[in-house]
Design an enzyme around this catalytic site. Structure first.
Site, mmCIF file in Angstrom:
data_model
loop_
_atom_site.group_PDB
_atom_site.id
_atom_site.type_symbol
_atom_site.label_atom_id
_atom_site.label_comp_id
_atom_site.label_asym_id
_atom_site.label_seq_id
_atom_site.Cartn_x
_atom_site.Cartn_y
_atom_site.Cartn_z
ATOM 1 N N ILE A 15 44.234 34.110 48.496
ATOM 2 C CA ILE A 15 45.350 33.532 47.746
ATOM 3 C C ILE A 15 46.318 34.623 47.312
ATOM 4 O O ILE A 15 47.541 34.464 47.390
ATOM 5 C CB ILE A 15 44.837 32.760 46.511
ATOM 6 C CG1 ILE A 15 43.926 31.607 46.928
ATOM 7 C CG2 ILE A 15 46.010 32.230 45.684
ATOM 8 C CD1 ILE A 15 43.247 30.903 45.763
ATOM 9 N N ARG A 35 40.397 47.603 45.658
ATOM 10 C CA ARG A 35 39.219 48.385 45.286
ATOM 11 C C ARG A 35 39.176 49.769 45.918
ATOM 12 O O ARG A 35 38.460 50.650 45.431
ATOM 13 C CB ARG A 35 37.949 47.613 45.657
ATOM 14 C CG ARG A 35 37.743 46.361 44.830
ATOM 15 C CD ARG A 35 36.444 45.686 45.208
ATOM 16 N NE ARG A 35 36.190 44.499 44.399
ATOM 17 C CZ ARG A 35 35.112 43.731 44.514
ATOM 18 N NH1 ARG A 35 34.194 44.034 45.423
ATOM 19 N NH2 ARG A 35 34.960 42.666 43.747
ATOM 20 N N ASP A 63 36.417 48.803 40.128
ATOM 21 C CA ASP A 63 35.557 47.826 39.447
ATOM 22 C C ASP A 63 36.323 47.205 38.282
ATOM 23 O O ASP A 63 36.568 47.867 37.273
ATOM 24 C CB ASP A 63 34.287 48.513 38.949
ATOM 25 C CG ASP A 63 33.286 47.532 38.340
ATOM 26 O OD1 ASP A 63 33.624 46.337 38.187
ATOM 27 O OD2 ASP A 63 32.164 47.962 38.012
ATOM 28 N N LYS A 173 34.970 30.702 35.632
ATOM 29 C CA LYS A 173 36.403 30.404 35.617
ATOM 30 C C LYS A 173 36.830 29.842 34.260
ATOM 31 O O LYS A 173 37.889 30.197 33.731
ATOM 32 C CB LYS A 173 36.766 29.437 36.733
ATOM 33 C CG LYS A 173 36.510 29.955 38.133
ATOM 34 C CD LYS A 173 37.193 31.281 38.414
ATOM 35 C CE LYS A 173 38.703 31.199 38.472
ATOM 36 N NZ LYS A 173 39.341 32.466 38.881
#
Length: 343
Positions: A15, A35, A63, A173
Site C-alpha cells: 500500500i 529497513r 526496527d 491495529k
C-alpha cells in the site's frame, strides 16, 4: 495546496508504494523510511524520475519498535504518513511479533513528531477495518459499520497462549490507532491526526520489493486463486469489504491535504465482496488463468446476507471516487502475471 516535504514510513510496502506514488504525483517531496539501504535501492527503481530530481529520498529505520526509531527521520518534514506495521499471519509469538511492534511503532512516531511540532502539521495513520469490525458478531446481517465502531477485542485476548494470529492482528491495529488518539487527547500536540481504515486492500503491485515468492497477504490470496484448479473449493470469505490500493493512496493524500479532515477517522471501502465474486471476475476477465481458477457457484454474489460498510464520510469529506471491484481484481491479476514472468 503548496508542495511540502512528507515522511512516509514503511515506504517499500504494498500500500505504501502507492501512497508514495500519489504524493509524488501531487508534487510533494517524499522521504520514505525502509529497513535497509538495499531495500531503499530497490524502491528507487520504481521512481527513478523522482529520485533524479531529489523528490524522493530515504531514511533507514531498521526496527520501528525501538525507542527513538524515527527521531532523525522526522526532522525537516511538514507531514507524516505512518504505514509501517507488521502484517504477518505466520509468527512465533503474537505479542512480540505483532502486538508490540504495531503499538510501539505508532508510539515511537508520535514523540519525535511532537518535538518537531513547529514544523509537522498533520500525521495520517494507515489503520484498518480490523480496528472497527466486531468479529464475534460474524456476518452481522443488517448492521452497517461506520467510523464510530471499534473492535472490542482486548490485548490480553490477543496475547494469551493459543490465541490466533488473526486476533492478534485485529487487536494490534485497534490499539495502535487508539495509541494515537490517546496521545492527542493527553498531550495536545501542535499537529493533528487523521486515521484511514480500509478493509481488504487489493490492486496492482508496483512495489519493487515484491516477487511471486514474496507477496503481501492480499496479493497472495488472489495469486492462489489464479494458480488453483477449477474443481478446488472457493475459500470462505473472512472480511466482507474491499478497496483498491490506489484509492487507499488517494485517501491518504486527500486526508493530508484537506483541512477539514484533521482529527477525523475515515472508513475507506469500495463495497462488499466475496471470493466467489473474485473468481467470477478472474474467470471472465482474465482469460489466461480461466482454466486454473476455482468455479464454485458462479454469479451467486456474496452468497449470504452480510454487514454493510458505510463509506459516505470518505466521499463527502475527502471527495473519494472508488474504482470498481472488477477493475481492481483485473489490474491485480495482470500485475501478478507480470511478476510471475520475472520469477
Amino acid at each position: 495546496m503548496p508542495a511540502e516535504t512528507v515522511l512516509i514510513t514503511g515506504a517499500s510496502g504494498f500500500i505504501a508504494t502507492h501512497i508514495v506514488d500519489a504524493f509524488l504525483q501531487a508534487g510533494h517531496t517524499v522521504r520514505g523510511t525502509v529497513r535497509s539501504q538495499s531495500t531503499a535501492d530497490r524502491v528507487k527503481q520504481t521512481f527513478l524520475e523522482y529520485v533524479s530530481k531529489d523528490k524522493l529520498t530515504f531514511a533507514i529505520v531498521p526496527d520501528i519498535g525501538v525507542p527513538h526509531a524515527f527521531d532523525e527521520a522526522v526532522k525537516g518534514v511538514t507531514g507524516v504518513i505512518h504505514t509501517a506495521s507488521p502484517f504477518e499471519f505466520k509468527v512465533d509469538d503474537n505479542e512480540q511479533d505483532i502486538l508490540l511492534p504495531a503499538i510501539n511503532g505508532t508510539k515511537h512516531i508520535l514523540d519525535p513528531i511532537k518535538k518537531n511540532g513547529s514544523q509537522v502539521r498533520r500525521l495520517v495513520i494507515l489503520s484498518s477495518f480490523a480496528a472497527i469490525v466486531d468479529v464475534s458478531k460474524g456476518t452481522r446481517p443488517g448492521y452497517v459499520y461506520t467510523e464510530k465502531d471499534w473492535n472490542p477485542l482486548t490485548y490480553d485476548e490477543a496475547a494469551k497462549k493459543g490465541s490466533s494470529t488473526v486476533v492478534a492482528y485485529l487487536v494490534s491495529k485497534k490499539l495502535a490507532e487508539r495509541a494515537a488518539w490517546d496521545f492527542v487527547e493527553r498531550e495536545r500536540p501542535g499537529f493533528d491526526v487523521v486515521t484511514i481504515c480500509p478493509p481488504m486492500v487489493y490492486g496492482p503491485n508496483m512495489n519493487a520489493t515484491a516477487s511471486i515468492a514474496h507477496l503481501n497477504e492480499s496479493s497472495a490470496e488472489i495469486y492462489r486463486l489464479m494458480t488453483a484448479k477449477p474443481t478446488d473449493p472457493v475459500p470462505p470469505t473472512s472480511f466482507w469489504g474491499s478497496v483498491d490500493a490506489r484509492d487507499v493512496a488517494q485517501a491518504h493524500l486527500k486526508a493530508y491535504e484537506t483541512p477539514e479532515a484533521g482529527g477525523q477517522r475515515f472508513l475507506v471501502c469500495q463495497d462488499n465482496y466475496s471470493y466467489q465474486q473474485m473468481v467470477d471476475v478472474l474467470r471472465e476477465k482474465v482469460p489466461e488463468v480461466k482454466d486454473r481458477v476455482p468455479v464454485g457457484k458462479p454469479h451467486t454474489g456474496l452468497g449470504e446476507e452480510v454487514y454493510g460498510i458505510d463509506n459516505s464520510k470518505s466521499r463527502k469529506v475527502l471527495g473519494l471516487h472508488y474504482r470498481s471491484f472488477e477493475e481492481t481484481v483485473v489490474d491485480a491479476a495482470r500485475s501478478l502475471l507480470e511478476l510471475a514472468k520475472k520469477g
